[in-house]
Design a protein around this motif. Structure first.
Motif, PDB file in Angstrom:
ATOM      1  N   LYS A 141       0.026  10.339  -1.091  1.00 53.33           N
ATOM      2  CA  LYS A 141       0.290  10.092   0.339  1.00 53.33           C
ATOM      3  C   LYS A 141      -0.911   9.477   1.051  1.00 53.33           C
ATOM      4  CE  LYS A 141       3.588  10.872   2.307  1.00 53.33           C
ATOM      5  NZ  LYS A 141       4.710   9.978   2.545  1.00 53.33           N
ATOM      6  N   LYS A 142      -2.123   9.688   0.518  1.00 53.92           N
ATOM      7  CA  LYS A 142      -3.322   9.115   1.130  1.00 53.92           C
ATOM      8  C   LYS A 142      -3.479   7.629   0.826  1.00 53.92           C
ATOM      9  CE  LYS A 142      -6.049  13.339   1.349  1.00 53.92           C
ATOM     10  NZ  LYS A 142      -7.235  14.054   0.818  1.00 53.92           N
ATOM     11  N   LEU A 143      -2.762   7.150  -0.190  1.00 56.75           N
ATOM     12  CA  LEU A 143      -2.824   5.735  -0.528  1.00 56.75           C
ATOM     13  C   LEU A 143      -2.174   4.920   0.583  1.00 56.75           C
ATOM     14  CD1 LEU A 143      -1.702   5.838  -4.281  1.00 56.75           C
ATOM     15  CD2 LEU A 143      -4.045   5.652  -3.411  1.00 56.75           C
ATOM     16  N   THR A 144      -2.604   3.679   0.703  1.00 55.90           N
ATOM     17  CA  THR A 144      -1.957   2.789   1.667  1.00 55.90           C
ATOM     18  C   THR A 144      -0.567   2.455   1.127  1.00 55.90           C
ATOM     19  OG1 THR A 144      -2.724   0.774   0.580  1.00 55.90           O
ATOM     20  CG2 THR A 144      -4.191   1.763   2.269  1.00 55.90           C
ATOM     21  N   PRO A 145       0.343   2.018   1.992  1.00 58.88           N
ATOM     22  CA  PRO A 145       1.672   1.630   1.497  1.00 58.88           C
ATOM     23  C   PRO A 145       1.596   0.565   0.395  1.00 58.88           C
ATOM     24  CG  PRO A 145       1.710   1.824   3.877  1.00 58.88           C
ATOM     25  CD  PRO A 145       0.278   1.974   3.454  1.00 58.88           C
ATOM     26  N   GLU A 146       0.648  -0.348   0.522  1.00 59.38           N
ATOM     27  CA  GLU A 146       0.506  -1.401  -0.490  1.00 59.38           C
ATOM     28  C   GLU A 146       0.066  -0.800  -1.831  1.00 59.38           C
ATOM     29  OE1 GLU A 146      -1.142  -1.539   2.556  1.00 59.38           O
ATOM     30  OE2 GLU A 146       0.342  -2.845   3.494  1.00 59.38           O
ATOM     31  N   GLN A 147      -0.886   0.141  -1.779  1.00 62.31           N
ATOM     32  CA  GLN A 147      -1.349   0.780  -3.012  1.00 62.31           C
ATOM     33  C   GLN A 147      -0.219   1.584  -3.663  1.00 62.31           C
ATOM     34  OE1 GLN A 147      -4.619   2.877  -1.123  1.00 62.31           O
ATOM     35  NE2 GLN A 147      -6.125   1.714  -2.326  1.00 62.31           N
ATOM     36  N   ARG A 148       0.565   2.276  -2.843  1.00 61.10           N
ATOM     37  CA  ARG A 148       1.687   3.050  -3.386  1.00 61.10           C
ATOM     38  C   ARG A 148       2.681   2.130  -4.075  1.00 61.10           C
ATOM     39  NH1 ARG A 148       3.418   6.400   1.772  1.00 61.10           N
ATOM     40  NH2 ARG A 148       1.315   6.573   2.514  1.00 61.10           N
ATOM     41  N   GLN A 149       3.005   1.020  -3.412  1.00 62.14           N
ATOM     42  CA  GLN A 149       3.980   0.093  -3.979  1.00 62.14           C
ATOM     43  C   GLN A 149       3.452  -0.492  -5.286  1.00 62.14           C
ATOM     44  OE1 GLN A 149       7.074  -0.249  -3.044  1.00 62.14           O
ATOM     45  NE2 GLN A 149       7.441  -1.634  -4.749  1.00 62.14           N
ATOM     46  N   LYS A 150       2.168  -0.835  -5.306  1.00 64.80           N
ATOM     47  CA  LYS A 150       1.568  -1.387  -6.523  1.00 64.80           C
ATOM     48  C   LYS A 150       1.638  -0.360  -7.661  1.00 64.80           C
ATOM     49  CE  LYS A 150      -2.674  -3.601  -8.104  1.00 64.80           C
ATOM     50  NZ  LYS A 150      -4.040  -3.991  -7.742  1.00 64.80           N
ATOM     51  N   LEU A 151       1.344   0.895  -7.353  1.00 67.05           N
ATOM     52  CA  LEU A 151       1.415   1.955  -8.357  1.00 67.05           C
ATOM     53  C   LEU A 151       2.844   2.141  -8.865  1.00 67.05           C
ATOM     54  CD1 LEU A 151      -0.261   4.110  -9.823  1.00 67.05           C
ATOM     55  CD2 LEU A 151       0.244   5.662  -7.939  1.00 67.05           C
ATOM     56  N   ARG A 152       3.811   2.137  -7.949  1.00 65.15           N
ATOM     57  CA  ARG A 152       5.224   2.264  -8.355  1.00 65.15           C
ATOM     58  C   ARG A 152       5.622   1.124  -9.297  1.00 65.15           C
ATOM     59  NH1 ARG A 152       6.243   3.119  -2.644  1.00 65.15           N
ATOM     60  NH2 ARG A 152       6.512   5.327  -2.295  1.00 65.15           N
ATOM     61  N   GLU A 153       5.267  -0.100  -8.890  1.00 61.13           N
ATOM     62  CA  GLU A 153       5.636  -1.267  -9.695  1.00 61.13           C
ATOM     63  C   GLU A 153       4.976  -1.221 -11.065  1.00 61.13           C
ATOM     64  OE1 GLU A 153       4.618  -4.615  -7.254  1.00 61.13           O
ATOM     65  OE2 GLU A 153       6.306  -4.257  -5.884  1.00 61.13           O
ATOM     66  N   ARG A 154       3.709  -0.812 -11.083  1.00 54.65           N
ATOM     67  CA  ARG A 154       3.006  -0.712 -12.362  1.00 54.65           C
ATOM     68  C   ARG A 154       3.713   0.276 -13.286  1.00 54.65           C
ATOM     69  NH1 ARG A 154      -2.770   1.822 -12.762  1.00 54.65           N
ATOM     70  NH2 ARG A 154      -2.920   1.947 -15.010  1.00 54.65           N
ATOM     71  N   TRP A 155       4.123   1.414 -12.751  1.00 51.97           N
ATOM     72  CA  TRP A 155       4.813   2.435 -13.553  1.00 51.97           C
ATOM     73  C   TRP A 155       6.187   1.934 -13.992  1.00 51.97           C
ATOM     74  CZ3 TRP A 155       3.510   6.723 -16.027  1.00 51.97           C
ATOM     75  CH2 TRP A 155       4.514   7.581 -16.452  1.00 51.97           C
TER      76      TRP A 155
END
Length: 187
Positions: A141-155
């Motif tokens: 939750k502390k990640l920026t929305p962009e970082q979260r999206q990048k992590l989701r896409e990577r997974w």
């Protein structure tokens, strides 16, 4: 919005709507008529008299005043506990709870069922693993929305082998930081 992201959001909303999940179960139990001739169970809670409630509690539970005395003692006590939690919340906490409940109501029955299953699976984890899940959620939750999206896409774009390697690297990193190893997600 991709389907896996929406499912994750449903699960997160459910984790924070636990009270609402319990309320649904409680209501179902409360609507089940008790056996007419069944003796009271050993250790069964005593009914709560309406007059024993504070003015604030009576106001919050006002819609139940007419049927309070006919409710099972367990339901009365669940309602009183929930009301006391609600009254102890700050206005900001109450607003967040209302928002979570609103999101919960908007979920489809399938999403609610999936969220309940995930919640039950979480509750079956040992306390140290529950703490790790909470910590990971807070870090996410502390990640920026962009970082979260990048992590989701990577997974999502990773092969099962790549995902396993990612989990192994994470496990090793956690062990170096002094955390004991945990079971991989889904096990």
């Amino acid at each position: 919005m991709s389907k896996p992201t929406y499912t994750r959001r449903a699960a997160l909303a459910a984790m924070f709507a636990v009270g609402m999940q319990l309320a649904v179960v409680s209501r179902a139990r409360a609507e089940t008529p008790p056996e007419a001739n069944a003796p009271p169970a050993m250790g069964a809670p005593a009914p709560t008299a309406w007059s024993s409630l504070s003015a604030e509690e009576q106001k919050a539970l006002g819609k139940y005043s007419d049927k309070w005395s006919s409710m099972p003692a367990e339901q009365q006590q669940r309602l009183v506990r929930g009301t006391r939690r609600w009254l102890a919340m700050t206005p900001e906490q109450q607003q967040k709870a209302k928002e979570r409940f609103s999101r919960w109501k908007d979920l489809s029955p399938e999403q609610k069922e999936l969220a309940r299953k995930r919640w039950h699976k979480y509750r079956e984890l040992p306390p140290d693993q529950q703490a790790r899940v909470r910590d990971n959620y807070h870090r996410f939750k502390k990640l920026t929305p962009e970082q979260r999206q990048k992590l989701r896409e990577r997974w999502q774009n990773a092969t099962p082998e790549e995902r396993q390697k990612m989990l192994e690297r994470r496990r090793k990193r956690m062990e170096r930081q002094g955390h004991p190893p945990s079971a991989p997600p889904g096990n």
